[in-house]
Design a protein around this motif. Structure first.
Motif, short mmCIF file in Angstrom:
data_model
loop_
_atom_site.label_atom_id
_atom_site.label_comp_id
_atom_site.label_asym_id
_atom_site.label_seq_id
_atom_site.Cartn_x
_atom_site.Cartn_y
_atom_site.Cartn_z
N GLY A 43 0.81 -1.21 0.00
CA GLY A 43 0.00 0.00 0.00
C GLY A 43 0.84 1.26 0.00
O GLY A 43 0.53 2.23 -0.70
N GLN A 44 1.94 1.25 0.76
CA GLN A 44 2.81 2.43 0.81
C GLN A 44 3.47 2.69 -0.53
O GLN A 44 3.62 3.84 -0.95
CB GLN A 44 3.86 2.24 1.91
N ILE A 45 3.90 1.62 -1.19
CA ILE A 45 4.56 1.79 -2.49
C ILE A 45 3.55 2.27 -3.54
O ILE A 45 3.87 3.14 -4.37
CB ILE A 45 5.26 0.49 -2.92
N MET A 46 2.34 1.73 -3.50
CA MET A 46 1.31 2.18 -4.44
C MET A 46 1.01 3.67 -4.22
O MET A 46 0.90 4.45 -5.17
CB MET A 46 0.04 1.35 -4.23
N GLU A 47 0.92 4.06 -2.96
CA GLU A 47 0.68 5.48 -2.65
C GLU A 47 1.86 6.34 -3.09
O GLU A 47 1.67 7.45 -3.61
CB GLU A 47 0.43 5.63 -1.16
N TYR A 48 3.09 5.85 -2.86
CA TYR A 48 4.30 6.60 -3.23
C TYR A 48 4.30 6.91 -4.73
O TYR A 48 4.70 8.00 -5.15
CB TYR A 48 5.53 5.78 -2.85
N SER A 54 14.97 4.72 -3.82
CA SER A 54 14.18 5.59 -2.94
C SER A 54 13.07 4.83 -2.22
O SER A 54 12.44 5.38 -1.31
CB SER A 54 13.58 6.74 -3.74
N LEU A 55 12.84 3.58 -2.60
CA LEU A 55 11.82 2.77 -1.93
C LEU A 55 12.33 2.14 -0.64
O LEU A 55 11.53 1.69 0.19
CB LEU A 55 11.32 1.66 -2.86
N SER A 56 13.65 2.10 -0.45
CA SER A 56 14.19 1.38 0.70
C SER A 56 13.70 1.94 2.04
O SER A 56 13.42 1.15 2.96
CB SER A 56 15.72 1.33 0.65
N PRO A 57 13.55 3.26 2.23
CA PRO A 57 13.01 3.73 3.52
C PRO A 57 11.61 3.18 3.81
O PRO A 57 11.27 2.91 4.97
CB PRO A 57 12.99 5.25 3.37
N LEU A 58 10.79 3.01 2.76
CA LEU A 58 9.46 2.45 2.95
C LEU A 58 9.55 1.01 3.43
O LEU A 58 8.77 0.58 4.30
CB LEU A 58 8.66 2.52 1.65
N VAL A 59 10.49 0.26 2.87
CA VAL A 59 10.66 -1.14 3.26
C VAL A 59 11.09 -1.23 4.73
O VAL A 59 10.55 -2.03 5.51
CB VAL A 59 11.68 -1.85 2.35
N PHE A 60 12.07 -0.42 5.12
CA PHE A 60 12.56 -0.47 6.49
C PHE A 60 11.48 -0.03 7.49
O PHE A 60 11.34 -0.63 8.56
CB PHE A 60 13.80 0.42 6.64
N LYS A 61 10.72 0.98 7.14
CA LYS A 61 9.65 1.43 8.03
C LYS A 61 8.59 0.36 8.19
O LYS A 61 8.13 0.07 9.31
CB LYS A 61 9.03 2.72 7.49
#
Length: 366
Positions: A207-212, A256-263
């Motif tokens: 969901g976060q990646i889709m929103e990003y 730039s997606l890595s912070p989303l993965v870690f969070k």
């Protein structure tokens, strides 16, 4: 006053620290990117000049409001300098930049001007442990790199290295790899669902990646054309009104997606995100293991983990949970290190280490 300068030159910034003979940090400054692999010599020296000049002005009493010009040869305030430069991976690269740095700082080429890859700075903590002489340095930021060292008489001898090949060929466990693996795992779950009759489970990370990426519906297939968009420099259809990710190079669209993965993994316990990080950590651990001794192997330059320090540096391995994944994976392979360090400020650690070593050498010579 004799000053000791250390510069950590990386792909995102140049970090400079200046200390006195006691190791007390007197000056700090940050500058622009200075990965030598991606810059001309002039651009590299320009980035270093700005950072060093700004660091010098913070040494003044009171601190100067304007950059302090660097001194001519023979009038240098620096007793020694140590440059750890990303992208400097060969003697030819060292030879290309050393004369310019010598002129810039007013330090003659020789032992008081050390120029090497930035992984050397991470090995500096080995000098703080008198019962070990080997260090394994692991960089895990946007990219990754692993190098082993032996410390002898104040110098760091490089023993072996693996990685640092850039995002196209490697960078296992780095930010690009994490972002790429995230998209791969999301797409794999989607593809497996195509034969299962049920849609893939929705996760926090998905969901976060889709929103990003500004995807309004739940169709993950819309991620693919975004990932494969041309780079901004070659995208003829790009306009100021295009979505933000259209203006980002393809490499950074993934990293730039890595912070989303870690969070998602460490703040929300998202199972998919944790699986992605376990995969990436295992890849990086496998890189480290290449340089380690298994006891019976015929590798005279391999390092024994139980007799060594492992020193981490970089934004990703700066996260304790991710370091633990790497160390746990190494332990499962039979490699447990005697000491573990994370170097959050390589320039400062390098400057203090440089002052300590030069002071010891000068005392011996006296």
């Amino acid at each position: 006053m004799s000053l000791y300068l250390c510069a950590d030159c990386g792909g995102s910034k140049t970090s400079v620290a200046i200390c006195d003979t006691t190791g007390r940090i007197l000056g700090r400054a940050l500058g622009g990117p200075s990965n030598f692999a991606y810059l001309t010599l002039d651009d590299f020296i320009s980035a270093v000049t700005e950072a060093v000049s700004n660091a010098l002005k913070t040494c003044a009493a009171p601190p100067s409001d304007i950059p302090i010009p660097l001194p001519p040869a023979g009038a240098s305030p620096f007793a020694a300098a140590w440059f750890g430069v990303s992208g400097v991976d060969s003697p030819a690269a060292v030879a290309a930049i050393t004369p310019a740095l010598s002129t810039l700082l007013g330090i003659p080429e020789g032992p008081r001007l050390a120029v090497a890859n930035d992984t050397h700075l991470l090995a500096a903590p080995v000098r703080m442990y008198p019962d070990v002489s080997h260090a394994v340095t692991v960089i895990g930021g946007t990219g990754s790199n692993v190098v082993t060292f032996r410390e002898t008489e104040g110098s760091l001898q490089e023993l072996g290295r693996i990685g640092g090949w850039g995002w196209i060929l490697g960078d296992e466990g780095g930010g690009f790899h994490v972002g790429r693996e995230a998209i791969r795992q999301i797409m794999l779950e989607h593809d497996k669902a195509s034969i299962g009759g049920a849609p893939p489970l929705e996760t926090i990370l998905t969901g976060q990646i889709m929103e990003y990426f500004g995807i309004k519906n739940s169709d993950v297939m819309e991620i693919l054309p975004i990932i494969h968009l041309p780079d901004p420099s070659s995208n003829k259809n790009l306009s100021p009104d295009s979505p933000p990710h259209h203006h980002i190079p393809r490499e950074k669209r993934l990293s730039s997606l890595s912070p989303l993965v870690f969070k998602a993994a460490f703040e929300h316990g998202d199972a998919l995100a944790l699986r992605i990080l376990c995969t990436c950590a295992s890849h990086l651990a496998s890189q480290v293991a290449v340089l380690l001794s298994n006891g019976g192997d015929n590798a005279p330059r391999a390092v024994k983990a139980e007799e060594s320090l492992i020193s981490f540096g970089g934004s990703l391995v700066g996260i304790e949970g991710y370091r633990k994944l790497i160390l746990d994976d190494l332990a499962e392979r039979g490699h447990t290190f005697k000491y573990v360090e994370f170097v959050g400020d390589a320039a400062a650690v390098g400057a203090v280490s440089l002052a300590m070593v030069r002071r010891a050498l000068d005392n011996v010579q006296e």
